[in-house]
Design a protein around this motif. Structure first.
Motif, PDB file in Angstrom:
ATOM      1  N   TYR A  98     -28.639  58.672  42.041  1.00 35.04           N
ATOM      2  CA  TYR A  98     -28.572  57.214  41.819  1.00 35.04           C
ATOM      3  C   TYR A  98     -28.301  56.504  43.137  1.00 35.04           C
ATOM      4  O   TYR A  98     -27.929  57.132  44.128  1.00 35.04           O
ATOM      5  CB  TYR A  98     -27.465  56.896  40.799  1.00 35.04           C
ATOM      6  N   GLN A 125     -41.424  47.953  36.729  1.00 39.22           N
ATOM      7  CA  GLN A 125     -41.744  49.252  36.120  1.00 39.22           C
ATOM      8  C   GLN A 125     -41.375  50.352  37.104  1.00 39.22           C
ATOM      9  O   GLN A 125     -41.111  50.066  38.276  1.00 39.22           O
ATOM     10  CB  GLN A 125     -43.246  49.340  35.862  1.00 39.22           C
ATOM     11  N   ASP A 126     -41.414  51.593  36.626  1.00 39.84           N
ATOM     12  CA  ASP A 126     -41.152  52.720  37.528  1.00 39.84           C
ATOM     13  C   ASP A 126     -42.070  52.611  38.744  1.00 39.84           C
ATOM     14  O   ASP A 126     -43.250  52.271  38.602  1.00 39.84           O
ATOM     15  CB  ASP A 126     -41.449  54.046  36.819  1.00 39.84           C
ATOM     16  N   ARG A 180     -43.646  54.551  42.042  1.00 40.75           N
ATOM     17  CA  ARG A 180     -43.833  55.797  42.798  1.00 40.75           C
ATOM     18  C   ARG A 180     -43.966  55.454  44.267  1.00 40.75           C
ATOM     19  O   ARG A 180     -44.692  54.531  44.632  1.00 40.75           O
ATOM     20  CB  ARG A 180     -45.081  56.533  42.315  1.00 40.75           C
ATOM     21  N   THR A 193     -39.996  58.966  42.185  1.00 40.96           N
ATOM     22  CA  THR A 193     -40.154  57.813  41.297  1.00 40.96           C
ATOM     23  C   THR A 193     -38.840  57.050  41.295  1.00 40.96           C
ATOM     24  O   THR A 193     -37.775  57.655  41.147  1.00 40.96           O
ATOM     25  CB  THR A 193     -40.481  58.281  39.861  1.00 40.96           C
ATOM     26  N   ARG A 216     -36.585  54.231  39.460  1.00 35.72           N
ATOM     27  CA  ARG A 216     -36.493  53.672  38.110  1.00 35.72           C
ATOM     28  C   ARG A 216     -35.300  52.721  38.028  1.00 35.72           C
ATOM     29  O   ARG A 216     -34.205  53.091  38.450  1.00 35.72           O
ATOM     30  CB  ARG A 216     -36.214  54.856  37.191  1.00 35.72           C
ATOM     31  N   LEU A 242     -32.738  51.346  35.631  1.00 37.81           N
ATOM     32  CA  LEU A 242     -32.264  51.712  34.299  1.00 37.81           C
ATOM     33  C   LEU A 242     -31.823  50.457  33.541  1.00 37.81           C
ATOM     34  O   LEU A 242     -31.563  49.413  34.152  1.00 37.81           O
ATOM     35  CB  LEU A 242     -31.101  52.694  34.419  1.00 37.81           C
ATOM     36  N   VAL A 267     -29.975  52.105  39.651  1.00 37.56           N
ATOM     37  CA  VAL A 267     -31.277  52.571  40.133  1.00 37.56           C
ATOM     38  C   VAL A 267     -31.237  54.089  40.236  1.00 37.56           C
ATOM     39  O   VAL A 267     -30.342  54.661  40.849  1.00 37.56           O
ATOM     40  CB  VAL A 267     -31.607  51.942  41.502  1.00 37.56           C
ATOM     41  N   GLN A 268     -32.209  54.704  39.577  1.00 42.57           N
ATOM     42  CA  GLN A 268     -32.274  56.161  39.576  1.00 42.57           C
ATOM     43  C   GLN A 268     -33.468  56.606  40.425  1.00 42.57           C
ATOM     44  O   GLN A 268     -34.521  55.972  40.380  1.00 42.57           O
ATOM     45  CB  GLN A 268     -32.472  56.650  38.135  1.00 42.57           C
ATOM     46  N   GLU A 291     -35.939  59.883  41.119  1.00 41.61           N
ATOM     47  CA  GLU A 291     -36.319  61.229  40.689  1.00 41.61           C
ATOM     48  C   GLU A 291     -37.263  61.815  41.728  1.00 41.61           C
ATOM     49  O   GLU A 291     -38.374  61.316  41.925  1.00 41.61           O
ATOM     50  CB  GLU A 291     -36.996  61.188  39.310  1.00 41.61           C
TER      51      GLU A 291
END
Ligand SMILES: Nc1ncnc2c1ncn2[C@@H]1O[C@H](COP(=O)(O)OP(=O)(O)OP(=O)(O)O)[C@@H](O)[C@H]1O
Length: 355
Positions: A282, A295-296, A298, A313, A315, A317, A322-323, A325
């Motif tokens: 995070y 939106q997500d 990339r 990616t 994201r 939440l 903010v996550q 990946e």
């Protein structure tokens, strides 16, 4: 254009001033005095006496006005104190980001405005490119000098006001040749080191003086919580580190690595290096140089100062955290920056937390 150049007394900012003057701008220089008189910083370190004298001499050579600003207290509070405190939270801080953001691009930049400047230039190696929606921040031409990761927290508003002429330079040799061409006394001055106020060893003295909890003994444990040994303070460790584990460096034929640092219990959790790493983490204190994606998204991310970009990616939440990946596992370390890139452009970034 009336431009204030942030002059550190080094070759980069000196050439920046000379180039802008040559282009016909109304240039003046300003140097922040950051040197700490309270004795926690090694003597002769960045932006103490000699550097200020060098900046003054270059300004005299160029025939431009030069101001010296006492920023000692501010530097101490916003950079050195926080640096020491973040080790005691089990983080690995990046003080240059806070210095750029707080001291250079807030205080110094405000001063530039007060002195009637239309822009402020620094010797950072990044490019500012005028895009359709305003100024964009990009990696420089000379990737070996890239400082974009350290400047991710620059706001769009600050970026509008900033200029980085050295971002276009092909390499440092050319910068030194330019310094010779202008006859600057600092042409052959050595480059400044990574963190201006510490050496590898002296950061421990700073932590000892300002946040001694970071150097209190604690347990080294495995993932089940079993105590394997002792350490001399969490400030010596970073997530992902394999050094300083002594006879625990290898266990059952596996090289061990720091997996987590728990500042509450002062525990260092270690485990086999090959199974370590994570994909999810995070971010806190985000800065966006594009509209916040709905939106997500990339993009590529860089999670340490000198590391390759990797695909990820981003994201947002529902709770607004903010996550990130990662496509492949990495070793994100709390306190370090995760910067988002698209090609050479910085899209934004934040500071890493693991939960
Ligand atoms: N004490 C200071 N006062 C004013 N500006 C500074 C100061 N320290 C750094 N800067 C500005 O920030 C830029 C980047 O700083 P950094 O510490 O990375 O130095 P550098 O890349 O070695 O540059 P230089 O050769 O100019 O010292 C400098 O080029 C300068 O414009």
């Amino acid at each position: 254009m009336r431009i204030m150049v942030a002059m550190s007394g080094g070759v980069d900012s000196s050439v920046t001033a000379a180039l802008l003057k040559e282009q016909g701008h109304d240039v003046f220089g300003a140097t922040l005095q950051l040197y700490d008189a309270r004795g926690v910083v090694k003597k002769g370190s960045c932006c103490a006496g000699q550097d200020i004298r060098d900046a003054r001499r270059v300004s005299d050579q160029l025939g431009i006005p030069h101001y010296v600003i006492d920023a000692e207290d501010r530097f101490h509070q916003t950079v050195i104190d926080r640096f020491a405190q973040s080790y005691t939270r089990g983080e690995t801080p990046v003080p240059c980001i806070e210095c750029n953001q707080g001291v250079k691009f807030t205080d110094l930049l405000n001063m530039a405005r007060e002195l009637g400047a239309d822009a402020m230039a620094t010797g950072h190696y990044v490019r500012r490119i005028e895009g359709i929606n305003g100024a964009e921040l990009h990696r420089p031409v000379d990737m070996s000098r890239d400082q974009s990761w350290f400047l991710f927290a620059t706001t769009s508003e600050q970026l509008e006001f900033l200029r980085f002429p050295l971002g276009e330079m092909p390499n440092k040799d050319v910068v030194r040749q330019e310094a010779e061409r202008f006859g600057l006394t600092v042409a052959q001055k050595s480059d400044s080191q990574d963190i201006c106020f510490v050496t590898d060893k002296s950061y421990v003295q700073i932590v000892e003086k300002l946040s001694p909890e970071g150097l209190e003994q604690g347990d080294i444990v495995d993932e089940t919580g079993a105590v394997l040994g002792q350490h001399e303070g969490i400030a010596h460790y970073t997530v992902g580190q394999t050094k300083r584990l002594g006879n625990l460096a290898m266990r059952q034929g596996d090289k061990q690595m720091v997996l987590r640092i728990d500042s509450q219990t002062r525990r260092i959790v270690i485990g086999p290096k090959q199974d370590a790493g994570r994909k999810l983490f995070y971010l806190r204190d985000l800065n966006w140089l594009i509209p916040i994606p709905e939106q997500d998204m990339r993009c590529n991310v860089q999670i340490r100062a000198r590391e390759q970009e990797r695909s990820a990616t981003i994201r947002i939440l529902p709770d607004q955290r903010v996550q990130v990946e990662l496509e492949e596992t990495g070793n994100p370390a709390p306190g370090q920056a995760c910067v988002f890139y698209q090609g050479s452009r910085v899209l934004g970034g934040g500071f890493i937390t693991l939960s």
